[in-house]
Every structure is written in structure tokens, then in C-alpha cells.
Scaffold this active site. Structure first.
Site, short mmCIF file in Angstrom:
data_model
loop_
_atom_site.label_atom_id
_atom_site.label_comp_id
_atom_site.label_asym_id
_atom_site.label_seq_id
_atom_site.Cartn_x
_atom_site.Cartn_y
_atom_site.Cartn_z
N SER A 148 0.63 -1.24 0.04
CA SER A 148 0.41 0.28 0.21
C SER A 148 0.43 1.52 0.42
CB SER A 148 -1.06 0.24 1.36
OG SER A 148 -1.74 1.49 1.41
N TYR A 164 -1.08 -0.90 10.96
CA TYR A 164 -1.12 -0.84 9.63
C TYR A 164 0.25 -0.24 8.54
CZ TYR A 164 -3.44 -1.02 4.57
OH TYR A 164 -2.99 -1.58 3.11
P1 NDP Z 1 -11.15 -7.67 2.00
O1 NDP Z 1 -11.03 -6.73 3.44
O2 NDP Z 1 -11.72 -7.57 0.73
O3 NDP Z 1 -9.92 -8.99 1.55
C1 NDP Z 1 -8.91 -9.24 2.60
C2 NDP Z 1 -8.58 -10.98 1.51
O4 NDP Z 1 -7.66 -10.82 2.90
C3 NDP Z 1 -9.60 -11.12 2.09
O5 NDP Z 1 -9.95 -12.39 1.42
C4 NDP Z 1 -9.49 -11.37 3.58
O6 NDP Z 1 -10.18 -13.16 3.81
C5 NDP Z 1 -7.75 -12.58 3.63
N1 NDP Z 1 -7.06 -12.84 4.71
C6 NDP Z 1 -7.57 -11.44 5.73
N2 NDP Z 1 -6.68 -12.36 6.46
C7 NDP Z 1 -6.74 -13.78 6.57
C8 NDP Z 1 -5.36 -15.00 7.07
N3 NDP Z 1 -5.27 -14.63 8.31
N4 NDP Z 1 -5.36 -16.29 5.91
C9 NDP Z 1 -6.20 -15.91 4.72
N5 NDP Z 1 -6.60 -14.75 4.74
C10 NDP Z 1 -6.58 -13.67 5.34
O7 NDP Z 1 -9.51 -6.86 1.31
P2 NDP Z 1 -9.28 -5.62 -0.06
O8 NDP Z 1 -9.19 -6.72 -1.09
O9 NDP Z 1 -9.24 -4.51 0.03
O10 NDP Z 1 -7.50 -5.93 -0.07
C11 NDP Z 1 -6.80 -6.64 -0.34
C12 NDP Z 1 -5.21 -6.53 0.60
O11 NDP Z 1 -4.90 -5.12 -0.57
C13 NDP Z 1 -4.41 -6.17 1.57
O12 NDP Z 1 -3.07 -6.39 1.75
C14 NDP Z 1 -4.43 -4.57 1.11
O13 NDP Z 1 -4.12 -4.67 2.39
C15 NDP Z 1 -4.36 -4.39 -0.12
N6 NDP Z 1 -4.66 -2.69 0.42
C16 NDP Z 1 -5.65 -2.30 -0.24
C17 NDP Z 1 -6.21 -1.32 -0.74
C18 NDP Z 1 -7.63 -0.81 -0.76
O14 NDP Z 1 -7.91 1.21 -0.50
N7 NDP Z 1 -9.04 -1.97 -0.83
C19 NDP Z 1 -5.73 -0.05 -0.33
C20 NDP Z 1 -3.86 -0.83 -0.65
C21 NDP Z 1 -3.97 -2.02 0.16
P3 NDP Z 1 -11.87 -13.18 5.03
O15 NDP Z 1 -13.05 -12.97 4.21
O16 NDP Z 1 -11.56 -14.37 5.86
O17 NDP Z 1 -11.45 -12.10 6.13
#
Ligand code: NDP
Length: 241
Positions: A148, A164
Site C-alpha cells: 500500500s 497497518y
Molecule cells: P478485503 O478485506 O476485501 O479482503 C482481504 C482478504 O484477505 C480476504 O479474502 C480475507 O479473508 C483475507 N485474509 C485476511 N486475513 C487472512 C488470513 N489470516 N489468512 C488468509 N486470508 C486472510 O481487502 P482488500 O481486497 O481491499 O485488500 C487486499 C489487499 O490489498 C490487502 O493486503 C490490503 O492491505 C491491500 N490494499 C487495499 C487497499 C484498498 O483500498 N482496499 C489499498 C491498499 C492496499 P476473509 O474473508 O476470511 O477475512
């Protein structure tokens, strides 16, 4: 030669929703078989069904990135199903609690820091190291770490989140370490910033779509053999560290 199946295999962690799901769908659309890494059985199966309905060759892999056992079992599943791995997208990530000043640096809750690091940084190391033997069997292995711009010490952007944001700074640093260690190999490692994307993560209150957020990860997952290594990129190009 001698390969049973030349279809490329990609593992996306946290692929059941949000940007990870869009990465899975996008890689599937360009011909990858996609291993859908997700920790919850029902959410994983539902995502696999949705991907298959969209024409993607997908299979589910139980994967909690915070568990050594789960990650080791996931590597066995992929080895047995595909025999190798061409692309790993370390997408799973959490923001961590913010209530009660939990991520205000002056009242920082260290348990929140530990929890966030365990997923966003240690999880990436766990998964990467478990999958590297499978990646090394591929002709052009690629690793993409979903970071990010909040982790950029130059930009210092976004809200103050003292668990974070540093977790993504450390992820960037770890990405550079991997790239240096793997410099003499065909494994290309980079970090990506998806921009500000409407997902659960942002309360669906952000301007970019998951597909837009997925685009940079897909690009880095399909870099040519002379592509950049150990960098940090978004749609616009290089993101400053
Ligand atoms: P979401 O919260 O929509 O999705 C996160 C995903 O990560 C879910 O599938 C969740 O699973 C999974 N997850 C969390 N913890 C674990 C774990 N311990 N083991 C396996 N899976 C896990 O987030 P985003 O799609 O928005 O984010 C995806 C990535 O992008 C992240 O790394 C985030 O930091 C990064 N990001 C996002 C931004 C944004 O604007 N959205 C901006 C910058 C970076 P579950 O459904 O089971 O919780």
C-alpha cells in the site's frame, strides 16, 4: 517438454473477496489455473463457484496465512494438484482494529501491531517460503506482494494507522530482501499498490473498483523475464519507498 500440463498455475491468498478475488478472476481470464487461497471453507467454496461460473479454471486451497500448519498443508495441496507454481500473489491483508486509539501511535495497542504484522508481513514470509520450492519448478516464476502507498515513508499518505502503515513499510523492505536474495534466479519479486479500492477493507467507500486494484498485480504477475525486480509499483509506475 515432459510437462503433463503447460497451463500456468497461480495462487492468490485472500482470494475469496475484494481485490484478491478480482486478481483471481483476471489471471483466470488470461488462462491461468487459479488456486483460490482462503481461510474460511464456505467463503472459499463460494468464490471458487463464482470463478468457475465466470469461466475460470479455479480450485480452492484452505489457507490461513497466520498458521504454519495451514500454509504447509496448502503447499502440499498445490503440489498434489498442480506439481508446481508459476505465480504467487500475497494479497491477504488486514487493517487491524482502530477503536479506542488502537492505531494512534501515542496510544498504540501492541497486540494490534502483532496481529497486523502476523498477517501482513509474517504471513507473506510463511507463504512465500512454503511455496518457493514449487515456484522454483516453474519457467518464469513471479511473486507479487500486495502492499500500500500508506507504507511509503516518502508519501506518508492516508490516515494515521501506526500498525497497518508500518506493516506495509516492512512488507516493502522484506520484498526488497527477497529480490536481492533471488537476484540470480528466475524468480521475480515485486510489491504492488492497488490504489484506494472499494472493498470490505475500505467500507466500500473508495473510488477504485476491485478490477482496477487488481490490474497492477496482474501486470507484475505476468512480467517478462527481463522485467523489473524488487520494485514497488502502481498503475502510474514506480511508487516511492
Ligand atoms: P478485503 O478485506 O476485501 O479482503 C482481504 C482478504 O484477505 C480476504 O479474502 C480475507 O479473508 C483475507 N485474509 C485476511 N486475513 C487472512 C488470513 N489470516 N489468512 C488468509 N486470508 C486472510 O481487502 P482488500 O481486497 O481491499 O485488500 C487486499 C489487499 O490489498 C490487502 O493486503 C490490503 O492491505 C491491500 N490494499 C487495499 C487497499 C484498498 O483500498 N482496499 C489499498 C491498499 C492496499 P476473509 O474473508 O476470511 O477475512
Amino acid at each position: 517438454m515432459g510437462r503433463v500440463n503447460d497451463t500456468k498455475i497461480a495462487l492468490v491468498t485472500g482470494a475469496n473477496k475484494g481485490i484478491g478475488f478480482a486478481i483471481a478472476r483476471g489471471l483466470g481470464a488470461i488462462g491461468f489455473t487459479v488456486a483460490v487461497g482462503a481461510r474460511d471453507d464456505a467463503r472459499r467454496e463460494e468464490a471458487v463457484e463464482r470463478l468457475r461460473a465466470a469461466g475460470v479454471d479455479a480450485f480452492g486451497v484452505a489457507l490461513d496465512v497466520t498458521s504454519d500448519d495451514s500454509v504447509a498443508a496448502a503447499a502440499v495441496t498445490i503440489e498434489q494438484t498442480a506439481g508446481r507454481l508459476d505465480v504467487l500473489v500475497n494479497n491477504a491483508g488486514i487493517s487491524g482494529r482502530t477503536d479506542g486509539g488502537a492505531q494512534d501511535p501515542t496510544t498504540l495497542d501492541l497486540d494490534v501491531v502483532r496481529t497486523v504484522l502476523d498477517t501482513n508481513v509474517f504471513g507473506v514470509v510463511r507463504v512465500t517460503n512454503a511455496m518457493l520450492p514449487l515456484l522454483r519448478r516453474a519457467d518464469s516464476p513471479r511473486i507479487v506482494n500486495m502492499s500500500s502507498n500508506m507504507g511509503s515513508l516518502t508519501l506518508q499518505t492516508g490516515p494515521i494507522m501506526a500498525a497497518y502503515a508500518p506493516s506495509k513499510s516492512m512488507l516493502n523492505s522484506v520484498t526488497a530482501q527477497y529480490a536481492r536474495r533471488l537476484a540470480e534466479t528466475n524468480v521475480i519479486v515485486n510489491a504492488a499498490c492497488p490504489g484506494y479500492v472499494a472493498t470490505d477493507f475500505t467500507g466500500f467507500n473508495a473510488p477504485r473498483t476491485p478490477e482496477q486494484g487488481a490490474a497492477i498485480a496482474i501486470r507484475l504477475a505476468t512480467l517478462p523475464d527481463d522485467g523489473p525486480r524488487g520494485g514497488f509499483f502502481d498503475d502510474e509506475g514506480v511508487v516511492p519507498w
